[in-house]
Design an enzyme around this catalytic site. Structure first.
Site, PDB file in Angstrom:
ATOM      1  N   GLU A 192       0.826  -1.197   0.000  1.00 39.92           N
ATOM      2  CA  GLU A 192       0.000   0.000   0.000  1.00 39.92           C
ATOM      3  C   GLU A 192       0.863   1.251   0.000  1.00 39.92           C
ATOM      4  O   GLU A 192       1.818   1.358   0.776  1.00 39.92           O
ATOM      5  CB  GLU A 192      -0.903   0.030   1.234  1.00 39.92           C
ATOM      6  CG  GLU A 192      -1.881  -1.120   1.340  1.00 39.92           C
ATOM      7  CD  GLU A 192      -2.685  -1.085   2.627  1.00 39.92           C
ATOM      8  OE1 GLU A 192      -3.802  -1.605   2.641  1.00 39.92           O
ATOM      9  OE2 GLU A 192      -2.182  -0.518   3.632  1.00 39.92           O
ATOM     10  N   CYS A 193       0.534   2.191  -0.839  1.00 43.35           N
ATOM     11  CA  CYS A 193       1.141   3.523  -0.880  1.00 43.35           C
ATOM     12  C   CYS A 193       2.668   3.452  -0.888  1.00 43.35           C
ATOM     13  O   CYS A 193       3.264   3.134  -1.910  1.00 43.35           O
ATOM     14  CB  CYS A 193       0.622   4.369   0.275  1.00 43.35           C
ATOM     15  SG  CYS A 193       0.800   6.152  -0.021  1.00 43.35           S
ATOM     16  N   GLY A 194       3.347   3.704   0.240  1.00 46.57           N
ATOM     17  CA  GLY A 194       4.805   3.640   0.259  1.00 46.57           C
ATOM     18  C   GLY A 194       5.336   2.288  -0.152  1.00 46.57           C
ATOM     19  O   GLY A 194       6.355   2.175  -0.844  1.00 46.57           O
ATOM     20  N   GLY A 240      -1.024  -0.842  -4.717  1.00 47.91           N
ATOM     21  CA  GLY A 240      -1.570   0.436  -5.151  1.00 47.91           C
ATOM     22  C   GLY A 240      -1.466   1.475  -4.057  1.00 47.91           C
ATOM     23  O   GLY A 240      -1.084   1.176  -2.926  1.00 47.91           O
TER      24      GLY A 240
END
Length: 681
Positions: free
Chosen positions: A555-557, A653
């Site tokens: 997720e993200c990072g 994502g």
């Protein structure tokens, strides 16, 4: 002589549902207050009032020895009586029961109601109401606001529940009483009184929530609902920047200093404030988010995570009423109402005098049943405080619990999602210790503890989760670069048999031995891009494992880390894991911020095609390979776009998922990890 206030349940409002005790109580009053329709039959001195603050003002200016407040139904059943009682400090208060809409309506239908699941639609999300219908054989609903009976029927149909027997009651006990029977399909186009009641039957439910491919989570029936005593209060703000985080942390620190075992929660999806609460005050901290989760899940997590604590403090989000778009859904007010938590409003008093009463009055009057029980003033002097306190309490009938003066040496600057390093924690702890000691002198802490103790027990349904036959190890990235995880997600995976093994992408040269899954959470990889890129052995190992089928949620990072390259804060690109064929680059603006709704376009690791998920995102970096496994839409009805990489073994994502409210997704991940390990499920 001390005045006595009697809160009298008047049944449905018609005289035939008025009990003998209620009639006798009314006849003994020198003044009656309440809604005009309830007051109409009586010739006693009366004053029409709809809002609690109007009722309190009417009581305070009256010299009558016996004062009656008339409420519809039963005072203990979704009534304003509970909130009103909290405002009547200094008065003798008595409550007289009445006939509730639930008991009256079910009697009219010849139905029992001891097996009904009860939900109020006032200020609630219609989707959550429909979910209650989906999981209970009999659901009683009090309609209200946007959630009319017709609108709720529409929501029921949107959840695929067709042909259910629905009965709607309007103007109960009056000559104009009307009872309408039908199905959601037949009733969704009709008009009903905004304050109606509904009984929905769903005989096909088997107390299971379907997840995927035959998997199911058993919910205990309503008869086994639990009630947990949780002394609690919410520190909310007029707006962002009003000082609620400072007040919350100072209060938590002072409570800890006084020996209270505390729990802390943050409204909304933010990772930073819960970390701040935990690291700086030592309080356990979690999130309560009514977009990412349904109301029942939020109540369950509140009760379970606050268990064994003396007091729980919930920090609000933005302004008290600020929710999705221009509504109040997922706002601090929504959380307070859903959990039955008394709220104390932090008002920045700098530069205001009489206008401060107008601000407080506006917040009290905007929504009925808002749960605001007090005010704390921020950035006012000792001299100004006494005058402001007297003004607010005189004009609004709400208690002012104290103030915090301006303490320049304790200023805590807002940051762009900054990490709290060890050195900063020491500095912050010193500041908060000063703030806490000041708060201990200028705020009625004991009175706040008493207010928290008045909160009703949290009612929630216990839930059982599936569990793997044997534990499975899953590697979880945890260091300065990767630190954003919802603890409730991790707890849920643990309950399912996942053994989380932490490792550092900054320092470790290999994944933990025996890992059959991988969690790469959010954080600040861009601040450590050079060091992460230099750990080439681990990058190669992660690329090999993921491409070889190791189940992975990034997720993200964590998603940024999987790209072929990622820019640091100066815009310098560094090679990364290379699982995602693309570049992650820095931009000069916040690209996507806030809640997002995802719909799976194909079967994947966490969801089957067509299944929906709710998430949150906040990122300045952008990817030229954002993925196309889900259709993403910003609520309530934003433009749709392709998003997120999804395969049978990968979710990667920018959106952060809240698995604690998406049990099916968590179980699919657990099953995939078990399958990779070769274990039986």
């Amino acid at each position: 002589m001390k005045q006595r206030v009697t809160i009298i349940g008047c049944g449905m409002g018609g005289e035939k549902t008025l009990t003998g005790e209620a009639r006798q109580a009314i006849e003994g009053c020198g003044l009656l207050l309440g809604a005009p329709r309830l007051l109409e039959p009586y010739r006693i001195a009366k004053e029409p009032c709809l809002r609690n603050e109007e009722i309190v003002r009417g009581i305070r200016k009256s010299d009558a020895r016996e004062i009656g407040v008339l409420v519809s139904g039963d005072p203990g059943f979704f009534s304003a009586a509970k909130k009103l009682t909290a405002l009547l400090y200094g008065y003798e208060v008595r409550v007289v029961s009445g006939v509730s809409s639930l008991s009256y309506f079910c009697a009219r239908l010849g139905e029992s109601w001891d097996d009904a699941y009860v939900v109020s639609a006032h200020g609630r999300d219609g989707v959550h109401i429909a979910r209650a219908v989906a999981t209970h054989e009999k659901t009683f609903i009090l309609t209200g606001g946007e959630n009319s009976a017709a609108a709720i029927c529409g929501r029921i149909l949107e959840c695929g529940l067709t042909g259910l027997p629905v009965t709607v009651g309007e103007n109960l006990s009056y000559e104009s009483e009307k009872i309408t029977r039908g199905t959601p399909e037949e009733l969704r186009g009709l008009e009903f009184d905004s304050l109606s009641v509904m009984l929905v039957e769903n005989p096909a439910t088997n107390a299971f929530n379907e997840m995927d491919s035959g998997d199911a989570i058993r919910k205990k029936p309503s008869a086994s609902a639990k009630r947990a005593p949780v002394p609690r209060l919410m520190i909310a703000g007029v707006s962002s920047g009003s000082g609620k985080t400072t007040v919350t942390c100072a209060l938590l620190a002072e409570l800890v200093r006084r020996g209270y075992k505390t729990a802390a929660f943050k409204c909304g999806p933010d990772y930073i404030d819960p970390m701040f609460h935990s690291e700086v005050t030592g309080a356990r901290a979690r999130n309560l988010d009514l977009f990412l989760s349904d109301e029942e899940t939020a109540r369950r997590l509140l009760a379970q995570n606050a268990a064994g604590c003396d007091i729980t403090v919930i920090e609000g989000v933005m302004g008290y009423y600020d929710g999705l778009a221009t509504g109040t859904r997922a706002s601090a007010c929504h959380v307070a109402r859903t959990t039955g938590t008394p709220a104390v409003l932090v008002v920045d008093g700098k530069g205001m005098s009489a206008s401060i009463a107008a601000v407080v009055t506006g917040f009290l009057r905007l929504r009925e049943g808002n749960n605001i029980r007090g005010v704390l003033l921020n950035r006012v002097s000792a001299g100004a405080y006494l005058a402001l306190k007297e003004l607010i309490e005189r004009e609004t009938a709400v208690k002012v619990y104290g103030y915090l003066p301006v303490l320049k040496e304790c200023g805590i600057a807002s940051r762009h999602l900054g990490l709290v390093t060890a050195a900063e924690v020491r500095g912050l702890k010193q500041k908060l210790d000063t703030l806490a000691r000041e708060l201990g002198k200028t705020v009625e802490v004991d009175a706040l503890v008493e207010l928290a103790g008045q909160a009703p027990p949290v009612e929630y349904c216990a839930q059982e989760f599936p569990r793997l036959d044997k534990p499975v190890k899953v590697a979880i990235a945890r260091d300065h670069a990767f630190c954003f995880y919802y603890q409730d997600n991790l707890d849920l995976l643990g309950q399912m048999g996942i053994q989380l093994v932490p490792f550092s992408p900054l320092c470790d040269t290999a994944l933990p031995e025996g890992a059959s899954g991988l969690l790469l959470g959010g954080g600040y990889p861009e601040l450590y891009a050079k060091q992460l890129s230099g750990n080439a052995g681990l990058l190669a190992a992660i690329r090999q494992k993921i491409t070889g089928g190791l189940p992975c949620v990034a997720e993200c990072g964590g998603f940024m880390y999987l790209h072929e390259s990622m820019e640091d804060g100066e815009g310098v690109p560094y090679p990364m894991a290379g699982v995602v064929r693309g570049r992650c680059v820095k931009t000069d603006k916040l690209n996507h911020f806030g809640y997002i709704e995802l719909t799976a376009k194909k079967d994947g690791l966490l969801h089957k095609a067509g299944q929906a998920a709710r998430a949150h995102e906040f990122h300045y970096w952008q990817s030229d390979a954002a993925g196309d496994g889900y259709a993403a839409q910003k609520p309530p009805r934003g433009q749709s776009r392709d998003y997120v990489h999804s395969t049978d073994t990968l979710y990667a994502g920018f959106p952060h998922l809240y698995l604690a409210a998406d049990i099916g997704a968590a179980w699919r991940f657990a099953r995939a990890c078990a399958a990779y390990a070769g274990g039986k499920i």
